[in-house]
Scaffold this active site. Structure first.
Site, PDB file in Angstrom:
ATOM      1  N   THR A  63     -40.164 -17.306 -22.557  1.00 46.68           N
ATOM      2  CA  THR A  63     -41.076 -18.437 -22.388  1.00 46.68           C
ATOM      3  C   THR A  63     -41.158 -19.248 -23.675  1.00 46.68           C
ATOM      4  O   THR A  63     -40.386 -19.015 -24.623  1.00 46.68           O
ATOM      5  CB  THR A  63     -42.451 -17.936 -21.861  1.00 46.68           C
ATOM      6  OG1 THR A  63     -43.242 -19.072 -21.526  1.00 46.68           O
ATOM      7  CG2 THR A  63     -43.197 -17.090 -22.890  1.00 46.68           C
ATOM      8  N   LYS A  67     -36.969 -20.999 -24.733  1.00 46.80           N
ATOM      9  CA  LYS A  67     -36.048 -21.145 -23.589  1.00 46.80           C
ATOM     10  C   LYS A  67     -34.709 -21.776 -23.969  1.00 46.80           C
ATOM     11  O   LYS A  67     -33.660 -21.360 -23.482  1.00 46.80           O
ATOM     12  CB  LYS A  67     -36.707 -21.964 -22.479  1.00 46.80           C
ATOM     13  CG  LYS A  67     -37.852 -21.242 -21.781  1.00 46.80           C
ATOM     14  CD  LYS A  67     -38.364 -22.091 -20.630  1.00 46.80           C
ATOM     15  CE  LYS A  67     -39.570 -21.453 -19.988  1.00 46.80           C
ATOM     16  NZ  LYS A  67     -40.013 -22.184 -18.797  1.00 46.80           N
ATOM     17  N   ASP A 104     -36.707 -21.557 -12.365  1.00 50.20           N
ATOM     18  CA  ASP A 104     -37.853 -22.455 -12.128  1.00 50.20           C
ATOM     19  C   ASP A 104     -37.646 -23.330 -10.876  1.00 50.20           C
ATOM     20  O   ASP A 104     -38.578 -23.521 -10.085  1.00 50.20           O
ATOM     21  CB  ASP A 104     -38.087 -23.374 -13.335  1.00 50.20           C
ATOM     22  CG  ASP A 104     -38.934 -22.707 -14.408  1.00 50.20           C
ATOM     23  OD1 ASP A 104     -39.611 -21.713 -14.108  1.00 50.20           O
ATOM     24  OD2 ASP A 104     -38.911 -23.196 -15.557  1.00 50.20           O
ATOM     25  N   GLY A 130     -42.782 -37.325 -14.479  1.00 48.34           N
ATOM     26  CA  GLY A 130     -42.426 -36.511 -15.644  1.00 48.34           C
ATOM     27  C   GLY A 130     -40.915 -36.348 -15.730  1.00 48.34           C
ATOM     28  O   GLY A 130     -40.211 -36.453 -14.705  1.00 48.34           O
ATOM     29  N   GLY A 133     -38.661 -30.487 -19.216  1.00 49.33           N
ATOM     30  CA  GLY A 133     -37.876 -29.347 -18.759  1.00 49.33           C
ATOM     31  C   GLY A 133     -38.172 -28.973 -17.308  1.00 49.33           C
ATOM     32  O   GLY A 133     -37.246 -28.707 -16.529  1.00 49.33           O
ATOM     33  N   ILE A 219     -47.579 -29.087 -10.333  1.00 47.15           N
ATOM     34  CA  ILE A 219     -47.107 -27.810 -10.890  1.00 47.15           C
ATOM     35  C   ILE A 219     -48.028 -27.279 -11.990  1.00 47.15           C
ATOM     36  O   ILE A 219     -47.854 -26.168 -12.471  1.00 47.15           O
ATOM     37  CB  ILE A 219     -45.636 -27.854 -11.353  1.00 47.15           C
ATOM     38  CG1 ILE A 219     -45.464 -28.611 -12.653  1.00 47.15           C
ATOM     39  CG2 ILE A 219     -44.735 -28.377 -10.270  1.00 47.15           C
ATOM     40  CD1 ILE A 219     -44.141 -28.279 -13.336  1.00 47.15           C
ATOM     41  N   TYR A 221     -51.099 -25.336 -13.302  1.00 45.64           N
ATOM     42  CA  TYR A 221     -51.887 -24.279 -12.635  1.00 45.64           C
ATOM     43  C   TYR A 221     -53.125 -23.883 -13.429  1.00 45.64           C
ATOM     44  O   TYR A 221     -53.819 -22.920 -13.077  1.00 45.64           O
ATOM     45  CB  TYR A 221     -51.033 -23.056 -12.307  1.00 45.64           C
ATOM     46  CG  TYR A 221     -50.308 -22.456 -13.478  1.00 45.64           C
ATOM     47  CD1 TYR A 221     -50.946 -21.586 -14.348  1.00 45.64           C
ATOM     48  CD2 TYR A 221     -48.985 -22.773 -13.714  1.00 45.64           C
ATOM     49  CE1 TYR A 221     -50.284 -21.049 -15.430  1.00 45.64           C
ATOM     50  CE2 TYR A 221     -48.298 -22.244 -14.789  1.00 45.64           C
ATOM     51  CZ  TYR A 221     -48.964 -21.383 -15.639  1.00 45.64           C
ATOM     52  OH  TYR A 221     -48.302 -20.873 -16.716  1.00 45.64           O
TER      53      TYR A 221
END
Ligand SMILES: NC(=O)c1ccc[n+]([C@@H]2O[C@H](COP(=O)([O-])OP(=O)(O)OC[C@H]3O[C@@H](n4cnc5c(N)ncnc54)[C@H](OP(=O)(O)O)[C@@H]3O)[C@@H](O)[C@H]2O)c1
Length: 278
Positions: A63, A67, A104, A130, A133, A219, A221
Site C-alpha cells: 500500500t 505501490k 484494484d 479523477g 492511480g 470509491i 470509503y
C-alpha cells in the site's frame, strides 16, 4: 503443518483495514495462517520484499507509498500491473521470485456487478472523475469490459489528457469545468478523486444530468456515505460505496496465499467496519 504467512507493507500502515479483512477470512475458514501489518520505510522496501521468501511468506499486499516502487522491484508482473506501473499484491513463486499483480480494477468491477446487477459495461458511456492511480485501474477495467465511451474529467485537465492519450479509444479527456454536462447519456459515474473524503471538501456534481437509471459509485470509503452518495440515494439512483472495492480487490491475494476462494458478504463488511480507527 507450516502456517501460511502474508501481510501488508506500507508506511505508515497502522490505518490499514487489510489485517482485519484477511484475519476475518482466516478465522472463518479455520486456516493455520497469519496476516500482519508490516511497517516498512521506503529505503528498506527492497530488503523487505527480498526477505519475503526467506521468512516463509506466501506474499503480501503493498500500500501507500510503495505501490510504484514495488512494481520496479518485483521479478514478474501481470497485465494490469504493467499497464498501471503499480503493484498492490505480491505472490512468492515456488522458485523464490516475486510476482506483482494489481487487483484494484478487478475489485472495482466485481463490487459494481454485485451492487448494481442491472448495469452492464457495454451499455452506455461512463464518466470517471479523477485521473490518479485509482482512476487508471478503473478506466482499464471498464475499457477491458467493453465500455463504449469513458469520459475522464480531472481538476488538472492535463492529467486527464495524459490518461486518455495512454489508453486511446474509448477513453476521452473531458473538461473538469464541464463535468455536469459529461453526465448526459451515462449509465455510470465514478468518483475517484479525494473529494468527499474525511478532511476534503465534497465533490460538487449536479446529478440532474444523469439518466434516472444511472449508477453513482464513489470509491471513497471514509466516510462510507459521502455527500455524493447521499444525494444519489435521495434522487432514487443506485449508489455504490467504496468499501466493497477494497474487499473485492483482496480476494485474489487471499486465494493465492491461503488456497481458499473467500466470499465478500455482510459479515466481512461488519468485521472491517468494526476495525475502523475511532
Ligand atoms: N475503495 C478502494 O478500494 C480504493 C482504492 C484506491 C483508492 N481509493 C481512494 O481513491 C482516492 C484516490 O486515490 P488515488 O490512489 O487515485 O490517488 P492519487 O493518485 O493521488 O489521485 C488523486 C486524485 O484526486 C484528485 N484530487 C485531489 N484533491 C482534489 C481536489 N481538492 N479537487 C479536485 N480533485 C482533487 C486529483 O486531481 P489532480 O490530478 O488535479 O491532483 C487526482 O485525480 C482516495 O480517496 C483513495 O482513498 C479507494
Amino acid at each position: 503443518m507450516t502456517p501460511r504467512l502474508s501481510g501488508v507493507i506500507g508506511w505508515p500502515v497502522g490505518h490499514s483495514r487489510s489485517p482485519a479483512l484477511h484475519g476475518h477470512w482466516l478465522a472463518r475458514h479455520g486456516i493455520a495462517g497469519a496476516y500482519v501489518a508490516l511497517p516498512v520505510q521506503p529505503h528498506h522496501l527492497e530488503q523487505a520484499l527480498r526477505a519475503l521468501p526467506v521468512l516463509g511468506f506466501a506474499g503480501c499486499n503493498v500500500t501507500v507509498p510503495h505501490k510504484e516502487a514495488a512494481f520496479r522491484l518485483v521479478d514478474h508482473v501481470d497485465r494490469a500491473a504493467a499497464r498501471l506501473g503499480a503493484v498492490n499484491t505480491i505472490l512468492v513463486r515456488p522458485d523464490g521470485t516475486l510476482e506483482g499483480r494489481n487487483t484494484d480494477g478487478e475489485g472495482f468491477l466485481k463490487h459494481l456487478q454485485a451492487s448494481a446487477p442491472g448495469w452492464t459495461p457495454a451499455d452506455r458511456p461512463v464518466l470517471v472523475l479523477g485521473a490518479g492511480g485509482a482512476a487508471r485501474a478503473i478506466v482499464g477495467a471498464l475499457a477491458d469490459n467493453g465500455a463504449p465511451e469513458i469520459r475522464v474529467a480531472n481538476r488538472t485537465d492535463a492529467r486527464a489528457e495524459n490518461l486518455a492519450r495512454d489508453f486511446g479509444a474509448p477513453v476521452l479527456a473531458w473538461p473538469w469545468a464541464g463535468r455536469d454536462a459529461g453526465l448526459a447519456g451515462c449509465g455510470l459515474v465514478v468518483n475517484t478523486t479525494q473529494l468527499g473524503m474525511d478532511g476534503y471538501p465534497p465533490l460538487e456534481l449536479a446529478l440532474d444530468g444523469l439518466p434516472s437509471d444511472g449508477v453513482v459509485y464513489d470509491i471513497v470509503y471514509a466516510p462510507l456515505e459521502t455527500e455524493l452518495l447521499a444525494d444519489a440515494r435521495r434522487r432514487g439512483l443506485v449508489a455504490v460505496d467504496g468499501l466493497g472495492m477494497l474487499l473485492h480487490q483482496a480476494r485474489a491475494g487471499f486465494a493465492a496465499w491461503f488456497g481458499v476462494e473467500p466470499a465478500v458478504d455482510d459479515a466481512l463488511r461488519c468485521a472491517v467496519l468494526a476495525s475502523a480507527p475511532p
